[in-house]
Enzyme design. Structure first.
Site, PDB file in Angstrom:
ATOM      1  N   ASN A 188       2.347  -4.201  -4.514  1.00 49.11           N
ATOM      2  CA  ASN A 188       0.885  -4.274  -4.442  1.00 49.11           C
ATOM      3  C   ASN A 188       0.349  -4.124  -3.024  1.00 49.11           C
ATOM      4  OD1 ASN A 188       0.486  -4.838  -7.298  1.00 49.11           O
ATOM      5  ND2 ASN A 188       1.355  -6.851  -6.854  1.00 49.11           N
ATOM      6  N   ARG A 207     -14.572  -7.143   4.778  1.00 50.93           N
ATOM      7  CA  ARG A 207     -14.056  -7.001   6.140  1.00 50.93           C
ATOM      8  C   ARG A 207     -13.746  -5.534   6.389  1.00 50.93           C
ATOM      9  NH1 ARG A 207      -8.889  -5.944   4.659  1.00 50.93           N
ATOM     10  NH2 ARG A 207      -7.979  -7.115   2.928  1.00 50.93           N
TER      11      ARG A 207
END
Length: 729
Positions: free
Chosen positions: A297, A354
């Site tokens: 992942n 972010r």
């Protein structure tokens, strides 16, 4: 010639400006900073295309005088580069282990905030806030990771009158909590993945929910990202294990062990939309990035744009992303991630509040300096771009170069010191975002990323070709790295066609990555190159003794009969010395070898029958034995004359040691738990310990059933790669 660029009242030509940056890295220029000499480095390199050709701002607008970067490594260097360009002073924070790190040297000021462990340094909010106040910084850029999505940190900065170069704390809270973000996204009309609207209570609850949703399911942390605290389960047993390990990872990485569960979309593409919003209600989407090549992942290779999306789908995804951002009052750069199925149906995954690791490829195809725009927004300025100003200009690829062993589960972390390090910045249209240099140490405390290698081209084919050459030209010694895997993926048929998904690696490499498998022609090419290197070394050793030149006794000899062993396969070659190189004949095929065969250079740019070949000598082992990097993979090659080969045939082969009774550390790390003791009986594939490395939890199991003879380490101990943790009788 490039048009002049106006940076807050000063005119520069972009190529010249970044040329100075390149010189400061390559020449290690000594510049006067804060009254004393300091060696300045930069990780942003020159390439042919202007980097920020579409970056808009007003020359008379106010800007910050000084900002603090609450991060380390390449992202800290990246932020510092933009600040330098804008004339903004920078403050770096660093752990004791990073006292001589590149980002520490680049900044105008630096502050030590604690020991090496992140929990005692980069995650210490109190120490960073003190550094902010002591330095007089007006703003803080958090980079990614660490405190970048910490709502308390953003709120505390606001309380002391310091700007947070990121979204407001309310938006971070809303989108950082995956459970809450899904509720908001659904209300905003964003396409959703089926799942449970709430946190999992315990392992039994996890199994119950998984059965209600239907396997396979994705179990993941409510807070955080970066692939940590995420696992796929296909049955009840896997669900229990995934819940436990992911919860431990989430607690260690984010301090929040709440878990959620949702349907796992099989063979999807991971495509994300970069958004940019200001404090005045304006928002933009800066096209998409495809991040489908992943292991555990975590992204490995990204590209922009996606080969899969059509303009209509891109527009629909972009509009939904901006709708979600407006729903939470978002006011900075952010990324909305989607899973896209084969029919171009897309589903909201999460929003990262972010700057993303892979933001450079978006900058390459749009010309927008995302860090600069974040600084402008944080200061209160409006976005000057309109959606029509955002193009898809060319193609960009990013390879994440890691210090890890790709032959172990597609990448187990490697530690060590970079004894030789040369980035391929001499190549056109190549960008290296790095935070290390020759001599830097890759430790167990931080992410093992070495560099973000980015290439640009007018189309995907050109960007791919440049990336392959860049990877072949990259010199990294002292640690194991993942360039062999990256290079093999980029030349693999499915990837070239764009036929990819998040399941690409296990599908293309079902038995794990074994390195590039050379065909007959490639084996012959490697043989020809190895013979040329061997003869050049022989000539040198016969010419110089203790640096004093002596006559060459075999100067008239210009033909040799040689044998190479590549993966224990013998290839015979007849070699003739020519004026400009060597002629090598293998099974009737002729190879003309010319070019740089320097003894001191690790990278050899050679022509083989008129075509360029890049060869790296990783190690000379003596006796005609070499470790040669060819097409990305390192091959042990032995070159022998006929007599040496005949004698070599009588050498005994080294016996293979049976390690089935040993549970060994596959990488350096810390033992999070040890679940066995001497005298215990364990079953085959039973978990005996959990090893934490770079904040990832790795379950180590026994290879066979048996009785535990000895346990060599206890919970909390640090182990090195290859250490025996548990031994069976």
């Amino acid at each position: 010639m490039a048009a002049p660029i106006n940076f807050y009242g000063y005119n520069f030509r972009g190529r010249f400006l970044f040329g100075l940056y390149q010189c400061s890295k390559q020449k290690n220029l000594h510049l006067s900073v804060s009254g004393y000499k300091r060696t300045i480095y930069t990780s942003m390199k020159l390439y042919d295309r202007e980097m920020y050709w579409n970056d808009k701002f007003q020359t008379d607008e106010a800007k910050f005088d000084k900002i603090l970067i609450a991060n380390r490594g390449e992202i800290a260097c990246r932020v510092i580069n933009t600040c330098r360009r804008l004339g903004i002073k920078t403050v770096a924070v660093h752990s004791a282990a990073d006292a001589l790190a590149v980002h520490t040297r680049m900044a105008d000021e630096s502050v030590c905030i604690g020991p090496a462990p992140t929990s005692e340094s980069y995650l210490r909010m109190d120490k960073i806030l003190k550094a902010v106040q002591d330095s007089g910084a007006q703003a803080v850029h958090p980079g990614y990771g660490f405190l970048s999505e910490n709502t308390v940190f953003a709120a505390r900065l606001k309380e002391i009158g310091v700007s947070f170069v990121g979204p407001n704390s309310e938006a971070i809270h809303a989108m950082g909590d995956k459970i809450e973000s899904k509720r908001i996204a659904a209300k905003a009309g964003v396409n959703m993945i089926p799942g449970y609207d709430g946190a999992i209570k315990d392992a039994d609850h996890c199994v119950q929910l998984a059965n209600n949703i239907g396997y396979p399911v994705m179990i993941k942390a409510s807070a955080g990202g970066g692939g940590k605290g995420m696992r796929i389960a296909h049955n009840d047993e896997e669900a229990r294990i995934a819940f436990r390990l992911s919860q431990q990872e989430a607690k260690a990485s984010f301090g929040d062990d709440r878990m959620l569960i949702e349907k796992f979309i099989e063979n999807p593409r991971h495509i994300e939309i970069q958004v940019l919003c200001d404090k005045h209600g304006n928002s933009l989407w800066l096209n998409e990035r495809e991040c489908s090549i992943q292991r555990r992942n975590q992204k490995v290779i990204e590209e922009a744009p996606s080969v899969f999306l059509d303009p209509e789908t891109r527009k629909a995804m972009g509009e939904q992303a901006c709708r979600l951002a407006k729903a939470v009052g978002y006011d900075s750069a952010g990324t909305v991630e989607f899973l896209v199925d084969r029919n171009k149906n897309f589903y909201f995954l999460e929003m990262n509040t972010r700057l993303q690791v892979e933001h450079p490829i978006t900058e390459m195809i749009t010309g927008v300096d995302i860090v600069h725009q974040m600084l402008r927004v944080a200061h209160g300025h409006k976005l000057l771009h309109q959606q029509a100003d955002i193009p898809v200009d060319g193609w960009a690829l990013e390879c994440r170069v890691y210090a890890e062993d790709p032959f172990k589960n597609f990448g187990m972390p490697s530690i060590g010191r970079l004894s030789r390090y040369v980035e391929p910045t001499h190549l056109p249209n190549t960008r290296c975002d790095s935070g290390i240099m020759e001599g830097s140490e890759i430790s167990i405390y931080y992410d093992p990323m070495i560099c973000k290698l980015v290439t640009y081209g007018k189309d995907r084919s050109h960007a791919l070709d440049t990336m392959v050459v860049a990877l072949d030209s990259y010199v990294i010694k002292g640690v194991t790295h993942n360039i062999p895997l990256l290079r093999d993926i980029l030349t693999e048929e499915r990837f070239i066609k764009g036929d990819i998904s998040t399941n690409y690696l296990p599908e293309v490499y079902p038995d794990g990555f074994k390195g590039k498998q050379l065909n007959l022609r490639e084996s012959q090419e490697l043989t020809a190159l190895a013979c040329a290197v061997y003869l050049k070394d022989q000539q040198r050793s016969r010419t110089f003794i203790n640096q004093r030149r002596i006559p060459v006794t075999e100067s008239k000899k210009n033909t040799w009969s040689l044998n190479t062993l590549i993966n224990k396969v013998r290839i015979q070659a007849q070699v003739t010395k020519k004026q400009e190189g060597f002629k090598v004949v293998i099974a009737g095929d002729v190879f003309e070898v010319k070019g740089n065969l320097s003894f001191t250079s690790p990278l050899m740019d050679i022509t083989l029958n008129g075509e360029q070949r890049l060869l790296q000598i990783n190690q000379r082992r003596g006796g005609g034995k070499y470790d040669l990097r060819f097409h990305g993979t390192v091959y042990p090659v032995t070159v022998l004359d006929d007599l040496a080969y005949q004698l070599n045939e009588h050498m005994l082969e080294k016996k293979v040691v049976d390690t089935s009774t040993l549970v060994m550390a596959p990488m350096p790390g810390m033992l999070r738990s040890v679940s066995t003791a001497p005298g215990d009986t364990v079953a085959e594939h039973q978990e005996v310990c959990v090893l934490e490395a770079m904040k990832m939890q790795n379950s180590l199991v026994s290879a066979k059933a048996g009785k535990v003879k000895k346990v060599y380490f206890k919970t909390g101990d640090t182990v090195n790669e290859g250490d025996v943790i548990v031994e069976l009788e």
